[in-house]
Write a protein that holds these residues in place. Structure first.
Motif, PDB file in Angstrom:
ATOM      1  N   VAL A 297      11.908  -8.100   6.213  1.00 35.31           N
ATOM      2  CA  VAL A 297      11.145  -9.278   5.785  1.00 35.31           C
ATOM      3  C   VAL A 297       9.796  -9.276   6.504  1.00 35.31           C
ATOM      4  CG1 VAL A 297      11.177 -11.787   5.523  1.00 35.31           C
ATOM      5  CG2 VAL A 297      13.332 -10.515   5.558  1.00 35.31           C
ATOM      6  N   PHE A 298       8.747  -9.668   5.787  1.00 35.35           N
ATOM      7  CA  PHE A 298       7.418  -9.785   6.391  1.00 35.35           C
ATOM      8  C   PHE A 298       6.654 -10.914   5.702  1.00 35.35           C
ATOM      9  CE2 PHE A 298       7.151  -6.840   2.906  1.00 35.35           C
ATOM     10  CZ  PHE A 298       5.926  -7.058   2.299  1.00 35.35           C
ATOM     11  N   ARG A 299       5.609 -11.384   6.367  1.00 38.58           N
ATOM     12  CA  ARG A 299       4.776 -12.441   5.791  1.00 38.58           C
ATOM     13  C   ARG A 299       3.913 -11.873   4.673  1.00 38.58           C
ATOM     14  NH1 ARG A 299       4.703 -17.042   8.854  1.00 38.58           N
ATOM     15  NH2 ARG A 299       5.397 -16.818  11.032  1.00 38.58           N
ATOM     16  N   LEU A 300       3.722 -12.674   3.655  1.00 36.25           N
ATOM     17  CA  LEU A 300       2.910 -12.255   2.518  1.00 36.25           C
ATOM     18  C   LEU A 300       1.592 -13.016   2.541  1.00 36.25           C
ATOM     19  CD1 LEU A 300       3.302 -10.353   0.069  1.00 36.25           C
ATOM     20  CD2 LEU A 300       3.892 -12.369  -1.270  1.00 36.25           C
ATOM     21  N   PRO A 301       0.463 -12.327   2.540  1.00 34.63           N
ATOM     22  CA  PRO A 301      -0.828 -13.029   2.511  1.00 34.63           C
ATOM     23  C   PRO A 301      -0.987 -13.817   1.214  1.00 34.63           C
ATOM     24  CG  PRO A 301      -1.107 -10.698   3.058  1.00 34.63           C
ATOM     25  CD  PRO A 301       0.294 -10.866   2.590  1.00 34.63           C
ATOM     26  N   GLU A 302      -1.879 -14.796   1.247  1.00 32.81           N
ATOM     27  CA  GLU A 302      -2.157 -15.577   0.043  1.00 32.81           C
ATOM     28  C   GLU A 302      -2.778 -14.682  -1.032  1.00 32.81           C
ATOM     29  OE1 GLU A 302      -4.517 -18.970   0.822  1.00 32.81           O
ATOM     30  OE2 GLU A 302      -3.094 -19.892   2.201  1.00 32.81           O
ATOM     31  N   HIS A 303      -2.460 -15.016  -2.269  1.00 30.25           N
ATOM     32  CA  HIS A 303      -3.010 -14.329  -3.443  1.00 30.25           C
ATOM     33  C   HIS A 303      -2.644 -12.840  -3.463  1.00 30.25           C
ATOM     34  CE1 HIS A 303      -5.180 -18.046  -3.809  1.00 30.25           C
ATOM     35  NE2 HIS A 303      -5.879 -17.824  -2.705  1.00 30.25           N
ATOM     36  N   ALA A 304      -1.503 -12.488  -2.920  1.00 31.69           N
ATOM     37  CA  ALA A 304      -1.055 -11.099  -2.941  1.00 31.69           C
ATOM     38  C   ALA A 304      -0.660 -10.704  -4.357  1.00 31.69           C
ATOM     39  CB  ALA A 304       0.126 -10.904  -2.001  1.00 31.69           C
ATOM     40  N   ALA A 305      -0.954  -9.447  -4.718  1.00 29.34           N
ATOM     41  CA  ALA A 305      -0.605  -8.954  -6.047  1.00 29.34           C
ATOM     42  C   ALA A 305       0.906  -8.851  -6.188  1.00 29.34           C
ATOM     43  CB  ALA A 305      -1.244  -7.587  -6.280  1.00 29.34           C
ATOM     44  N   ARG A 306       1.380  -9.045  -7.412  1.00 26.69           N
ATOM     45  CA  ARG A 306       2.812  -8.985  -7.689  1.00 26.69           C
ATOM     46  C   ARG A 306       3.233  -7.645  -8.292  1.00 26.69           C
ATOM     47  NH1 ARG A 306       1.220 -14.245  -8.221  1.00 26.69           N
ATOM     48  NH2 ARG A 306       2.616 -15.829  -7.348  1.00 26.69           N
ATOM     49  N   THR A 307       2.282  -6.761  -8.483  1.00 31.15           N
ATOM     50  CA  THR A 307       2.571  -5.414  -8.985  1.00 31.15           C
ATOM     51  C   THR A 307       1.817  -4.415  -8.126  1.00 31.15           C
ATOM     52  OG1 THR A 307       0.773  -5.599 -10.600  1.00 31.15           O
ATOM     53  CG2 THR A 307       2.992  -6.153 -11.356  1.00 31.15           C
ATOM     54  N   PRO A 308       2.330  -3.192  -7.985  1.00 26.04           N
ATOM     55  CA  PRO A 308       1.685  -2.219  -7.102  1.00 26.04           C
ATOM     56  C   PRO A 308       0.450  -1.600  -7.726  1.00 26.04           C
ATOM     57  CG  PRO A 308       3.605  -1.242  -8.146  1.00 26.04           C
ATOM     58  CD  PRO A 308       3.593  -2.694  -8.555  1.00 26.04           C
ATOM     59  N   SER A 309      -0.503  -1.264  -6.897  1.00 25.44           N
ATOM     60  CA  SER A 309      -1.673  -0.523  -7.350  1.00 25.44           C
ATOM     61  C   SER A 309      -1.335   0.962  -7.402  1.00 25.44           C
ATOM     62  CB  SER A 309      -2.845  -0.749  -6.389  1.00 25.44           C
ATOM     63  OG  SER A 309      -2.538  -0.221  -5.106  1.00 25.44           O
ATOM     64  N   ALA A 310      -2.148   1.739  -8.117  1.00 27.57           N
ATOM     65  CA  ALA A 310      -1.945   3.183  -8.146  1.00 27.57           C
ATOM     66  C   ALA A 310      -2.098   3.764  -6.744  1.00 27.57           C
ATOM     67  CB  ALA A 310      -2.942   3.819  -9.107  1.00 27.57           C
ATOM     68  N   ALA A 311      -3.010   3.212  -5.952  1.00 27.01           N
ATOM     69  CA  ALA A 311      -3.196   3.685  -4.584  1.00 27.01           C
ATOM     70  C   ALA A 311      -1.941   3.457  -3.756  1.00 27.01           C
ATOM     71  CB  ALA A 311      -4.391   2.981  -3.947  1.00 27.01           C
ATOM     72  N   TYR A 312      -1.263   2.335  -3.990  1.00 27.88           N
ATOM     73  CA  TYR A 312      -0.044   2.061  -3.222  1.00 27.88           C
ATOM     74  C   TYR A 312       1.040   3.077  -3.532  1.00 27.88           C
ATOM     75  CZ  TYR A 312       4.165  -0.181  -1.483  1.00 27.88           C
ATOM     76  OH  TYR A 312       5.347  -0.426  -0.839  1.00 27.88           O
ATOM     77  N   ALA A 313       1.176   3.433  -4.800  1.00 29.18           N
ATOM     78  CA  ALA A 313       2.200   4.408  -5.175  1.00 29.18           C
ATOM     79  C   ALA A 313       1.957   5.742  -4.482  1.00 29.18           C
ATOM     80  CB  ALA A 313       2.207   4.588  -6.689  1.00 29.18           C
ATOM     81  N   ALA A 314       0.702   6.197  -4.450  1.00 25.74           N
ATOM     82  CA  ALA A 314       0.387   7.458  -3.779  1.00 25.74           C
ATOM     83  C   ALA A 314       0.592   7.334  -2.273  1.00 25.74           C
ATOM     84  CB  ALA A 314      -1.044   7.861  -4.094  1.00 25.74           C
ATOM     85  N   ALA A 315       0.201   6.193  -1.691  1.00 26.73           N
ATOM     86  CA  ALA A 315       0.376   5.977  -0.255  1.00 26.73           C
ATOM     87  C   ALA A 315       1.859   5.949   0.113  1.00 26.73           C
ATOM     88  CB  ALA A 315      -0.299   4.671   0.160  1.00 26.73           C
ATOM     89  N   LEU A 316       2.658   5.372  -0.743  1.00 26.45           N
ATOM     90  CA  LEU A 316       4.096   5.310  -0.487  1.00 26.45           C
ATOM     91  C   LEU A 316       4.697   6.713  -0.470  1.00 26.45           C
ATOM     92  CD1 LEU A 316       6.412   3.279  -0.074  1.00 26.45           C
ATOM     93  CD2 LEU A 316       6.775   3.321  -2.537  1.00 26.45           C
ATOM     94  N   LEU A 317       4.261   7.549  -1.388  1.00 25.43           N
ATOM     95  CA  LEU A 317       4.743   8.924  -1.418  1.00 25.43           C
ATOM     96  C   LEU A 317       4.351   9.659  -0.133  1.00 25.43           C
ATOM     97  CD1 LEU A 317       6.052  11.265  -2.943  1.00 25.43           C
ATOM     98  CD2 LEU A 317       3.852  11.678  -4.059  1.00 25.43           C
TER      99      LEU A 317
END
Length: 591
Positions: A297-317
C-alpha cells in the motif's frame, strides 16, 4: 389547527394596531407561527402556508433576515432575503445562490437527483467559492419586487405587497454562471447517483463513484477505520505491506470466495477514493491480489492517472529485469536496487504517481520474484533500437556493488540471448560498465519509451499489447489454457459468419448476435479495440453500438451485469462471461 392559523394570519396581515404595540403583537404572532411550524411543518398543506406567512410577516415588521435553516428550495423567504442582499450590494451566500440556480434548472428539480442532493449542494459550494471567492454580487435593476401572498383562510384570495426591493428575477444574465455551476456539479455526481439508485449498489461502489473533490470530506463511515489505519501505517514510511484480507474487511466486502479482476478493480477504486493505491494493480499490468496473500500500500497523489502510460510499461519491464539481476547474489544489494531505481528515473519521465508505484512494485517484487522465463519472453518484444540501451542498464546494475557474481553473469547472458545480442560480449561489457562506461555498442544510447510504444502499437493499440506482455500466465494462453467455452462455441471462426449452425442460444439474441457472442467468448483477450469489434460486427452486417447494447441486455438477463464495458478499448466482464459460458455449457446437448 387550521382555524387557529386563520386567525393568526388575519391578525398579522390586517389586524395589527399601529405603533410599537402593534409591532410587539406581530412579533408574538411570528413566534407562535414558528412554534406551530416546528410541530406541523412537515404536513404538505400546513408547511408551505406557514413558511410564506413567516416570510411576509417578517418583511412587513422589518425583522432582519432569518432564513436560519437554509433549504434547497427557492421559496418566498429566500427570494426576499436574496433581494435584500442585492439591494445592499452584498455577495449572495452559497446557500441562496444554490437555491436560486437550482430553481431555474429543470433537471436539477427532478426527484431522481434527491439521492445525491446534499453532495450536489456541497460540490456547488466548492465551485462557487472557486469562481466567485466571497460570493457573487448582483447589480440591482430598476424593477421593483412585488410579493404575492395567497391567503390560507377561505374567500380572501391573494394579498399583493409592493416593495422597494429590486426584482432580481427580471434578468437571467446574473444567474447563468450559477446554473452552469449546478449543472457541472450534477455531471460530476452522475456516477454516484446511478450507484445509489441501483438495487445492487454497495458502500464500496459509492466510494469509488464519489468525485475526487468530495472524497476527503465525505468518507463513508464504513471506511473510516481503514483510512485511519492506513494513515498511521504510512505516517513515516512510503510503502507498507498489508494482508489482502485486512483490506477486504476494511472495505466491507465480507468474505468473497474469489478475488477476480472485477472484484480487484472495485477494491482498488475504493482505496483510490481514500487516497491510497496498491500493488499489484490489475489496471497497471498486475494480477488480482491473492486472498491469503499480501499487497503493498502507498499514498496516491492527487489527480493520479487511472491507466498506465507507455513509459510506465517499459519502466516496469526494466525494473523486473533489474531485480532479477540484482537478486542472483547471496542477497539483494541495496546499492544495486538504488541503481535500478535511478536508471528508471533517468530513462523515463514518469509522473509522481507512477514513480511512487514503481517503488511499491519494487517492494512487491522482493516478496514475489518473477521468473526469468517469463521475463525473457517479455524483453523479446523490445524493438531492436532499444535493446542495447536496455542491456546497458542491466550491466550498470550488476556492477553497482563492485562485484559481479557468476550467477549474475549467467542471468545477463540469458537476457542477451533474449535480446538477440551476442552473449560472448558480456564479460567485456561488464568490465566496461565496472569502470563507469557503457557497452561499446550502446555508447550514448538511452531507452526511448515513445519508440517502444510505437513498436508495440504496430500490432494493435498500446494498452492492449502491453496487457498481453504483462500477462502473468507462465505460458501463452492460446497454447496451454483451456477454452472457457463449450466445444460448440469454440467452433466460432476468427471472422464470425452467421451461416454456421447455432446449437446454443441466449434469450434475446438472434443468429447474428449469437455468432458475435461466440466469437467474443472464444477469443482469449479480455479487451477488444474498437476497430476489431467494428470489424467483427461488419462481417455480420451489425451496427457496433446496437450489437454491444444487445449483448449487454442479454448479459443482464442471465448474469445481472453487462458483458462489455468501455468504448475503446472495450473490456469483457469476467463475471458475466463466466455466467454465460456456464449457461451455454449447461445447454450443450449430451453426446
Amino acid at each position: 389547527m387550521f382555524l387557529y392559523f386563520y386567525g393568526l394570519e388575519y391578525r398579522l396581515l390586517r389586524g395589527l394596531a399601529a405603533g410599537e404595540d402593534g409591532r410587539a403583537e406581530g412579533l408574538q404572532i411570528l413566534e407562535e407561527v414558528a412554534r406551530l411550524q416546528l410541530h406541523y411543518g412537515s404536513q404538505s398543506s400546513f408547511g408551505p402556508y406557514s413558511q410564506k406567512l413567516l416570510a411576509v410577516g417578517r418583511f412587513k415588521l422589518g425583522v432582519p433576515d432569518e432564513v436560519t435553516d437554509p433549504t434547497n428550495d427557492w421559496g418566498l423567504a429566500q427570494h426576499i432575503q436574496a433581494a435584500q442582499m442585492v439591494a445592499r450590494h452584498q455577495a449572495l451566500s452559497a446557500d441562496l445562490a444554490f437555491a436560486w440556480a437550482q430553481a431555474l434548472t429543470d433537471e436539477a428539480r427532478s426527484t431522481t437527483w434527491d439521492v445525491v442532493r446534499p453532495e450536489i449542494k456541497t460540490r456547488f459550494g466548492q465551485l462557487y467559492a472557486q469562481r466567485f471567492g466571497e460570493g457573487l454580487v448582483v447589480k440591482p435593476g430598476r424593477s421593483r419586487l412585488t410579493l404575492s401572498y395567497r391567503w390560507a383562510g377561505p374567500e380572501l384570495g391573494m394579498e399583493t405587497i409592493q416593495t422597494d426591493l429590486p426584482d432580481i428575477t427580471r434578468s437571467q444574465a446574473p444567474i447563468r454562471p450559477l446554473v452552469a455551476l449546478v449543472q457541472q456539479a450534477m455531471g460530476e455526481l452522475e456516477a454516484l447517483r446511478r450507484v445509489r439508485r441501483s438495487k445492487s449498489g454497495t458502500p464500496m461502489a459509492e466510494l469509488a463513484a464519489m468525485p475526487d473533490a468530495l472524497r476527503g470530506s465525505l468518507v463513508p463511515a464504513t471506511f473510516r477505520a481503514l483510512a485511519s489505519e492506513l494513515e498511521g501505517l504510512l505516517a513515516d514510511q512510503p510503502v507498507v505491506c498489508l494482508a489482502t484480507s485486512r483490506l477486504i474487511a476494511g472495505c466491507g466486502m465480507g468474505a468473497p470466495e474469489r478475488l477476480g479482476k472485477r472484484e480487484a478493480t472495485s477494491l482498488i477504486q475504493a482505496l483510490e477514493a481514500l487516497g491510497f493505491a496498491i500493488e499489484p494493480d490489475v489496471r497497471f499490468h498486475g494480477h488480482p491480489p491473492a486472498l491469503d496473500g499480501q499487497v503493498v500500500v502507498f499514498r496516491l497523489p492527487e489527480h493520479a492517472a487511472r491507466t498506465p502510460s507507455a513509459a510506465y510499461a517499459a519502466a516496469l519491464l526494466m525494473l523486473q529485469a533489474a531485480l532479477a539481476v540484482a537478486g542472483q547474489g547471496s542477497e539483494i544489494i541495496q546499492s544495486e536496487l538504488d541503481v535500478a531505481v535511478a536508471a528508471i528515473e533517468r530513462q523515463f519521465a514518469l509522473p509522481e504517481s507512477e514513480r511512487r508505484r514503481i517503488e511499491a512494485h519494487l517492494r512487491w517484487l522482493q516478496l514475489n520474484p518473477i521468473t526469468l522465463a517469463r521475463l525473457e519472453n517479455r524483453v523479446r518484444l523490445l524493438p531492436a533500437s532499444e535493446r542495447e540501451a536496455f542491456a546497458g542498464v542491466l550491466l550498470e546494475i550488476a556492477a553497482a556493488d563492485g562485484h559481479v557474481t557468476p550467477a549474475e553473469v549467467r542471468v545477463i547472458e540469458r537476457f542477451y540471448r533474449a535480446l538477440e545480442l551476442d552473449p560472448a560480449r558480456v564479460p567485456a561489457d561488464l568490465h566496461h560498465a565496472s569502470v563507469g562506461g557503457r557497452p561499446k555498442a550502446s555508447t550514448g544510447a538511452t531507452l526511448n519509451a515513445d519508440v517502444i510504444a510505437q513498436k508495440l502499437a504496430e500490432t494493435g493499440r498500446v494498452q492492449s499489447v502491453l496487457a498481453q506482455i504483462f500477462n502473468e500466465a507462465e505460458t501463452p494462453m492460446a497454447a496451454s489454457a483451456p477454452s472457457p467455452i463449450p466445444p460448440a462455441a469454440q467452433a466460432a471462426s476468427p471472422t464470425p459468419t452467421p451461416s454456421q449452425p447455432q446449437e446454443l442460444s441466449i434469450p434475446g439474441l438472434d443468429a447474428e448476435h449469437m455468432t458475435l457472442l461466440q466469437h467474443l467468448l472464444g477469443a482469449p483477450e479480455d479487451q477488444w479495440s474498437r476497430s476489431d469489434f467494428e470489424a467483427a460486427c461488419e462481417s455480420l452486417d451489425l451496427l457496433p453500438d446496437g450489437a454491444a447494447e444487445m449483448l449487454n441486455e442479454a448479459a443482464f438477463t442471465v448474469a445481472g451485469e453487462p458483458l462489455l464495458d468501455g468504448d475503446d478499448p472495450m473490456y469483457v466482464n469476467d463475471y458475466a462471461r463466466e455466467q454465460i459460458v456456464q449457461i451455454l455449457t449447461d445447454e450443450k446437448p449430451s453426446p
